[in-house]
Motif scaffolding. Structure first.
Motif, mmCIF file in Angstrom:
data_model
loop_
_atom_site.group_PDB
_atom_site.id
_atom_site.type_symbol
_atom_site.label_atom_id
_atom_site.label_comp_id
_atom_site.label_asym_id
_atom_site.label_seq_id
_atom_site.Cartn_x
_atom_site.Cartn_y
_atom_site.Cartn_z
ATOM 1 N N ARG A 238 32.286 40.669 33.464
ATOM 2 C CA ARG A 238 33.506 40.565 32.644
ATOM 3 C C ARG A 238 33.862 41.919 32.021
ATOM 4 O O ARG A 238 35.040 42.289 31.931
ATOM 5 C CB ARG A 238 33.290 39.529 31.550
ATOM 6 C CG ARG A 238 33.380 38.090 32.039
ATOM 7 C CD ARG A 238 33.089 37.155 30.895
ATOM 8 N NE ARG A 238 33.241 35.763 31.294
ATOM 9 C CZ ARG A 238 32.905 34.735 30.512
ATOM 10 N NH1 ARG A 238 32.419 34.960 29.296
ATOM 11 N NH2 ARG A 238 33.069 33.502 30.949
ATOM 12 N N THR A 239 32.840 42.638 31.567
ATOM 13 C CA THR A 239 33.080 43.966 30.995
ATOM 14 C C THR A 239 33.677 44.892 32.054
ATOM 15 O O THR A 239 34.621 45.648 31.786
ATOM 16 C CB THR A 239 31.756 44.550 30.477
ATOM 17 O OG1 THR A 239 31.200 43.663 29.496
ATOM 18 C CG2 THR A 239 31.983 45.910 29.834
ATOM 19 N N VAL B 276 38.428 47.585 34.502
ATOM 20 C CA VAL B 276 39.331 47.768 35.655
ATOM 21 C C VAL B 276 40.752 47.371 35.296
ATOM 22 O O VAL B 276 41.724 48.050 35.654
ATOM 23 C CB VAL B 276 38.814 46.962 36.861
ATOM 24 C CG1 VAL B 276 39.846 46.941 37.979
ATOM 25 C CG2 VAL B 276 37.502 47.550 37.371
ATOM 26 N N SER B 277 40.904 46.246 34.575
ATOM 27 C CA SER B 277 42.244 45.784 34.195
ATOM 28 C C SER B 277 42.919 46.773 33.254
ATOM 29 O O SER B 277 44.136 46.984 33.307
ATOM 30 C CB SER B 277 42.133 44.415 33.531
ATOM 31 O OG SER B 277 41.590 43.471 34.411
ATOM 32 N N LYS B 278 42.084 47.349 32.361
ATOM 33 C CA LYS B 278 42.656 48.272 31.372
ATOM 34 C C LYS B 278 43.110 49.578 32.027
ATOM 35 O O LYS B 278 44.118 50.175 31.642
ATOM 36 C CB LYS B 278 41.593 48.558 30.310
ATOM 37 C CG LYS B 278 42.108 49.389 29.160
ATOM 38 C CD LYS B 278 41.009 49.524 28.098
ATOM 39 C CE LYS B 278 41.510 50.336 26.913
ATOM 40 N NZ LYS B 278 40.463 50.489 25.865
ATOM 41 N N VAL C 10 36.376 43.039 42.198
ATOM 42 C CA VAL C 10 35.755 42.818 40.886
ATOM 43 C C VAL C 10 36.137 41.439 40.349
ATOM 44 O O VAL C 10 35.303 40.712 39.787
ATOM 45 C CB VAL C 10 36.176 43.920 39.888
ATOM 46 C CG1 VAL C 10 35.706 43.574 38.479
ATOM 47 C CG2 VAL C 10 35.615 45.257 40.321
ATOM 48 N N TYR C 11 37.417 41.065 40.514
ATOM 49 C CA TYR C 11 37.873 39.755 40.033
ATOM 50 C C TYR C 11 37.148 38.625 40.756
ATOM 51 O O TYR C 11 36.667 37.658 40.134
ATOM 52 C CB TYR C 11 39.382 39.629 40.244
ATOM 53 C CG TYR C 11 39.916 38.262 39.886
ATOM 54 C CD1 TYR C 11 40.076 37.271 40.874
ATOM 55 C CD2 TYR C 11 40.203 37.929 38.577
ATOM 56 C CE1 TYR C 11 40.539 36.013 40.553
ATOM 57 C CE2 TYR C 11 40.663 36.670 38.235
ATOM 58 C CZ TYR C 11 40.826 35.710 39.231
ATOM 59 O OH TYR C 11 41.274 34.475 38.901
ATOM 60 N N LYS D 47 24.613 38.701 33.944
ATOM 61 C CA LYS D 47 25.427 39.258 35.024
ATOM 62 C C LYS D 47 26.908 38.966 34.799
ATOM 63 O O LYS D 47 27.767 39.819 35.063
ATOM 64 C CB LYS D 47 24.991 38.680 36.366
ATOM 65 C CG LYS D 47 23.604 39.131 36.805
ATOM 66 C CD LYS D 47 23.238 38.537 38.156
ATOM 67 C CE LYS D 47 21.856 38.984 38.601
ATOM 68 N NZ LYS D 47 21.506 38.384 39.924
ATOM 69 N N VAL D 48 27.224 37.748 34.293
ATOM 70 C CA VAL D 48 28.618 37.381 34.027
ATOM 71 C C VAL D 48 29.196 38.282 32.948
ATOM 72 O O VAL D 48 30.343 38.770 33.048
ATOM 73 C CB VAL D 48 28.718 35.902 33.614
ATOM 74 C CG1 VAL D 48 30.113 35.588 33.076
ATOM 75 C CG2 VAL D 48 28.412 35.001 34.801
#
Length: 379
Positions: free
Chosen positions: A72-73, A78-80, A93-94, A67-68
């Motif tokens: 993270r993916t 989202v960050s990208k 999400v964070y 799940k982690v």
């Protein structure tokens, strides 16, 4: 009152005090052993539960780790492409990723603590097992001393002429009885009792395996349980044989040896057995038949336990005034010049042969197998 009578009374008084002291010591040692055994059982249960918890945590941790990685993916995506998502979506999400990482860290820490507890329990159990063993051995030795004091030394003044003979004979018999009781208790505990407990545990897994993995794997589990039951049955039969094979009284030495080796071969499929007898087959005095059977039995068991052989040959030659036994294996052998610790089997064989004024010779070298030759004169 004569000097001898006074001396007898004083000696009896001293012996009575010794008996009381030894009895109290034996009770204390027994109490130590029982407390250690109780603590052993409690810790063993805790160890079983701890192992289950460790396995459960490992399974939960692995699932959480997946799940982690997924989270993270997702966070990286989202960050990208943050312009495609709202501030609330990015924050959610964070926070989800952070929460999963914290949970995973806590589970791994708890897993580490349980592993350390498991290792500590295993060390304590080993120490307690050693303590129980020492207590049992010491209690047995004290029983020998106590029996000797109470039975043979109560009125020692009446038996001074044959005291040495009584001492040697009495101690040997009593010590042999105590050692046999300890051996039988350990064999039952370490053999059939443990196997049957394992059968119970493994049988519980059959239904679970059927539900989770299907009938084929369940059948494999059933085969494994049957193998354990077969091994337990073999151990029970072997212990009965060790106590006293009834065929020895009914049929005599040679038929009993044939039956014994056939039984051993049935349960040791990877070892070939051959038996050859020479001379006239006849009944001997009980002491000779028992001694010869036990010597063959001990030699064969030593080979199976320590030599890892593929073949064991037994030869018996009967003459009018002597019997010769040869037990040969093609196992890994050993260095006869080096004294092996706790080699009670060989010690017992030598003592039995010496009692009957016989000769025992062991020819072995590393990698070359072992030949045990026994010669007994028959009066």
């Amino acid at each position: 009152m004569s000097f001898n009578k006074t001396g007898d009374i004083a000696l009896d008084h001293i012996i009575n005090e010794m008996v009381d002291t030894v009895t109290n010591s034996k009770d204390e040692i027994f109490q130590i052993g029982e407390e250690s055994r109780s603590e052993f059982e409690k810790l063993n249960k805790e160890l079983t539960e701890t192992k289950k918890q460790v396995l459960a945590l490992i399974d939960d941790g692995d699932k959480l780790e997946q799940k982690v990685r997924f989270s993270r993916t997702r966070l990286s995506e989202v960050s990208k492409h943050f312009q495609k998502y709202s501030e609330e979506e990015i924050r959610k999400v964070y926070e989800q990723t952070h929460e999963l990482q914290m949970d995973l860290s806590m589970k791994r820490e708890k897993e580490k603590q349980l592993r350390e507890r498991r290792d500590d329990l295993e060390i304590r159990l080993r120490n307690l097992e050693e303590t129980i063993g020492r207590a049992e051995a010491l209690s047995g030795k004290i029983s020998v001393v106590l029996n000797y004091l109470t039975e043979d030394f109560k009125h020692v003044s009446d038996a001074l002429e044959d005291a040495k003979e009584k001492q040697e004979f009495g101690l040997q018999i009593i010590e042999a009885q105590e050692e046999e009781r300890r051996r039988l208790s350990r064999e039952i505990h370490d053999g059939p009792a443990q196997m049957l407990a394992n059968v119970m545990l493994r049988s519980d897994l059959v239904g679970r395996t059927y539900r989770e993995r299907g009938i084929e794997e369940a059948l494999e589990e059933v085969k494994s349980v049957r193998a354990l039951v077969r091994s337990a049955l073999y151990e029970v039969r072997r212990i009965i044989y060790d106590l006293r094979p009834m065929a020895l009284d009914d049929l005599g030495l040679i038929p009993t040896l044939k039956k014994y080796l056939a039984t051993i071969e049935d349960y040791n499929k990877n070892v070939r057995f051959s038996f050859t007898s020479f001379g006239k087959e006849k009944r001997l005095e009980t002491k000779y038949e028992v001694a010869l059977f036990r010597l063959v039995q001990e030699a064969v068991q030593n080979a199976l336990k320590h030599a890892e052989p593929s073949e064991i040959k037994v030869k018996v030659e009967m003459k009018s005034n002597a019997a010769t036994i040869i037990v040969k294996d093609d196992g890994k052998g050993f260095d006869t010049s080096k004294k092996k610790e706790k080699s009670f089997g060989l010690v017992g064989m030598r003592e039995r042969v010496d009692m009957l004024d016989g000769e025992l010779n062991i020819d072995s070298s590393i990698g070359e197998g072992t030949i045990v030759t026994i010669h007994l004169p028959i009066n």
